[in-house]
Design a protein around this motif. Structure first.
Motif, mmCIF file in Angstrom:
data_model
loop_
_atom_site.group_PDB
_atom_site.id
_atom_site.type_symbol
_atom_site.label_atom_id
_atom_site.label_comp_id
_atom_site.label_asym_id
_atom_site.label_seq_id
_atom_site.Cartn_x
_atom_site.Cartn_y
_atom_site.Cartn_z
ATOM 1 N N VAL A 1 92.914 -59.361 -12.438
ATOM 2 C CA VAL A 1 91.769 -58.563 -12.000
ATOM 3 C C VAL A 1 91.245 -59.068 -10.665
ATOM 4 O O VAL A 1 90.939 -58.279 -9.768
ATOM 5 N N PHE A 2 91.144 -60.397 -10.536
ATOM 6 C CA PHE A 2 90.601 -61.002 -9.316
ATOM 7 C C PHE A 2 91.629 -61.946 -8.705
ATOM 8 O O PHE A 2 91.802 -63.057 -9.214
ATOM 9 N N PRO A 3 92.324 -61.535 -7.653
ATOM 10 C CA PRO A 3 93.198 -62.483 -6.961
ATOM 11 C C PRO A 3 92.387 -63.688 -6.517
ATOM 12 O O PRO A 3 91.280 -63.556 -6.007
ATOM 13 N N GLY A 4 92.918 -64.859 -6.735
ATOM 14 C CA GLY A 4 92.179 -66.068 -6.420
ATOM 15 C C GLY A 4 91.522 -66.687 -7.636
ATOM 16 O O GLY A 4 91.097 -67.847 -7.594
ATOM 17 N N ILE A 5 91.422 -65.919 -8.725
ATOM 18 C CA ILE A 5 90.915 -66.457 -9.985
ATOM 19 C C ILE A 5 92.115 -66.769 -10.877
ATOM 20 O O ILE A 5 92.918 -65.885 -11.180
ATOM 21 N N SER A 6 92.262 -68.014 -11.298
ATOM 22 C CA SER A 6 93.423 -68.423 -12.085
ATOM 23 C C SER A 6 93.318 -67.953 -13.524
ATOM 24 O O SER A 6 92.226 -67.683 -14.032
ATOM 25 N N TRP A 7 94.469 -67.892 -14.192
ATOM 26 C CA TRP A 7 94.452 -67.549 -15.613
ATOM 27 C C TRP A 7 93.718 -68.614 -16.417
ATOM 28 O O TRP A 7 93.108 -68.308 -17.451
ATOM 29 N N GLU A 8 93.749 -69.856 -15.935
ATOM 30 C CA GLU A 8 93.010 -70.915 -16.647
ATOM 31 C C GLU A 8 91.516 -70.615 -16.668
ATOM 32 O O GLU A 8 90.845 -70.825 -17.688
ATOM 33 N N MET A 9 90.987 -70.111 -15.545
ATOM 34 C CA MET A 9 89.562 -69.805 -15.457
ATOM 35 C C MET A 9 89.205 -68.651 -16.401
ATOM 36 O O MET A 9 88.141 -68.678 -17.044
ATOM 37 N N ILE A 10 90.091 -67.656 -16.506
ATOM 38 C CA ILE A 10 89.856 -66.543 -17.427
ATOM 39 C C ILE A 10 89.854 -67.050 -18.862
ATOM 40 O O ILE A 10 88.947 -66.730 -19.653
ATOM 41 N N ASN A 11 90.850 -67.852 -19.225
ATOM 42 C CA ASN A 11 90.914 -68.389 -20.585
ATOM 43 C C ASN A 11 89.694 -69.243 -20.898
ATOM 44 O O ASN A 11 89.129 -69.166 -21.997
ATOM 45 N N ASP A 12 89.279 -70.066 -19.927
ATOM 46 C CA ASP A 12 88.110 -70.927 -20.140
ATOM 47 C C ASP A 12 86.854 -70.091 -20.382
ATOM 48 O O ASP A 12 86.008 -70.452 -21.221
#
Length: 539
Positions: free
Chosen positions: A229-240
């Motif tokens: 959804v947001f380039p620059g936002i990692s999948w780790e940040m979404i999971n967190d």
């Protein structure tokens, strides 16, 4: 804590409904007739009389974009103003006045559909958006999410010129030798990478807002694609973000993440991190590899085996090479992981089916639960192959509301005659779950059920291939138990039976007794997740 719910019509999946059930903590412990359930009641049980209302499992939207939905709730809502291009632009001007932007912010909207414009017969362009403003960045995304229009300010920010190379799997619109502000599929990444990045707190707020909206439609579970959804936002940040909300008790929807990656190397790093598919019982679980393999029918970017009937200059296009597709699916399959692949055009579906076939020959698996997302434009030979490969299908019956108006014009009579054939697949033994692809469509389950059983649009257009209509039971199951099967949770949710999660919705009408063309009028009265009320409609 135990609660006895009685005087209800409870859909358990059986031919005859139950009348009462007992919930203890987060599970159902008993369901049956009033007599059977009251015999197991205890003196201290709380008792709730449901006044004869219909109760069914909480709905499962088996393919959507939850975080994107939360983001879209903060945008200009273009779907309500897409009757004309001039009217949409007037609305955007009004929205800008009512929602002043901070420095660095973009004005964003989603939901336009050029097929609904009555004043012009084209997509919005840079010049149209410049008439709103040339000084602030404006980005308006088509309802399908596979095309967008931007103004000159964004072209400047992104450095897009006539010399910018056309990206693989996408297209930059060009008119009179210059970029016209229109971007299709992978070309949109040239714009997306410049969108201001939200904070972790903003991401969490978007998720919470989306969950509350989903609950209002009776939804207690989703399978969602959020990593890009947001380039620059990692999948780790979404999971967190999801796990933090779950720990705080604020995740009012059970989430099964469909993990979208744009390259093989990215996915390998993700799997090697150890955070791939899990079998945990928390409200956030990591699920299958998600691949978006082509575009959409509405934007004519879905990849067809023949030229578009209403635009012979194009067949659409695939977003991945055969080699990349084969590598990604093979890797997921060989690591005992699921793959769920977006395929709308029949040429794209050929590529995807070939990749699954190769992967399963290399590493045979009986219960892989790989799936096709959308599965719209299909040929009879492909329907048979889906069954032979034992694939799951993630359908969106709500798409018929719009696509009924365009499918034959887009793909021609022959291809249209074997497309959206989800009942044929169901009859052949394929599991078919249902969803909305929200925010492409609102996650309105009752409208989705009505489209599934009538094969007609809300305005009465249709029916389209009425022999492909679901029964009410099949439609309900597609939004409940079939979605649970897709996420390996069929033994703990999707049904109202002893031992299952107490996730349920209370409706003001019984869909089995409602005129098929009025199912969309059924209201969700209240919704429970793990025995706790997460939504109640105000009187």
């Amino acid at each position: 804590m135990r609660t006895l719910y009685h005087n209800a019509v409870i859909y358990t999946g059986a031919s005859s409904p139950a009348q009462a059930m007992i919930v203890e903590d987060d599970k159902i412990v008993c369901v049956g007739s009033e007599r059977e359930v009251f015999q197991q009641a205890e003196e201290n049980d709380a008792r709730i009389n449901l006044q004869g209302q219909f109760v069914c499992p909480g709905f499962n939207d088996s393919h959507m974009h939850l975080l994107n939905f939360g983001q879209s709730l903060r945008m200009a809502q273009l779907s309500q103003h897409t009757g004309s291009l001039s009217g949409m632009l007037d609305y955007v001007r009004t929205f800008l006045k009512e929602h002043p932007l901070r420095e660095g912010q973009w004005l964003r909207g989603r939901g336009w559909n050029q097929d609904y414009f009555t004043d012009v017969h084209r997509m919005p362009s840079r010049d149209d958006l410049d008439s709103v403003s040339r000084d602030i960045p404006i980005m308006l995304t088509r309802a399908c999410g596979h095309a967008c229009a931007v103004n000159s300010k964004i072209l400047e920010i992104a450095g897009i010129t006539a010399e910018t190379p056309q990206p693989e799997g996408g297209r930059i619109g060009i008119e009179n030798g210059q970029p016209d502000g229109r971007f299709y599929d992978n070309a949109m990444e040239l714009i997306n990478c410049h969108i201001p990045i939200p904070t972790q707190e903003e991401i969490m707020n978007m998720i919470v807002e989306a969950c509350r909206a989903l609950n209002s439609f009776g939804i207690t579970s989703v399978q969602t694609d959020d990593y890009r959804v947001f380039p620059g936002i990692s999948w780790e940040m979404i999971n967190d973000a999801y796990r933090a909300l779950d720990a705080q008790g604020e995740l009012t929807v059970r989430v099964y993440e469909q993990c979208s990656f744009s390259s093989f190397d990215e996915y390998v790093r993700f799997v090697q991190s150890g955070d791939a598919t899990s079998r945990s019982k928390s409200n956030f679980r990591v699920g299958p590899l998600k691949i978006v393999a082509d575009g959409s029918l509405g934007s004519r970017t879905a990849h067809l085996s023949i030229p578009y009937a209403d635009d012979p200059e194009t067949c659409g296009f695939n977003l991945f090479s055969d080699e990349e597709m084969n590598r990604m699916i093979s890797y997921a399959n060989s690591h005992n992981l699921q793959a769920a692949v977006h395929a709308i055009g029949d040429a794209c579906l050929d590529q995807v089916l070939n990749a699954f076939e190769l992967a399963l020959k290399e590493h045979p698996r009986e219960d892989h639960r790989h799936g096709i997302v959308h599965c719209q434009i299909t040929r009879p030979d492909q329907l048979k192959k889906i069954r032979d490969l034992n694939l799951h299908v993630y359908a969106q019956s709500i798409f018929l509301d719009y696509d009924n108006h365009i499918v034959e014009a887009r793909v021609g009579k022959k291809l249209a005659s074997s497309s959206y054939s989800w009942k044929t697949l169901l009859n052949s033994g394929v599991t078919v779950s249902n969803g909305s692809d929200c925010p492409v469509e609102l996650p309105d389950v009752m409208k989705g059920i009505e489209c599934a059983v009538t094969r007609s649009s809300m305005d009465g257009t249709g029916p389209y291939l009425l022999n492909e209509a679901f029964t009410v039971k099949e439609a309900l199951d597609s939004f409940t138990s079939a979605g649970a099967f897709a996420s390996h949770e069929e033994k703990r949710k999707g049904k109202l039976l002893p031992g299952y999660y107490a996730d349920f919705a209370v409706l003001d009408q019984n869909p089995f007794e409602t005129d098929l063309y009025h199912i969309h009028n059924i209201q969700v009265i209240s919704v429970y997740l793990a025995g706790y009320k997460v939504f109640e409609r105000k009187a």
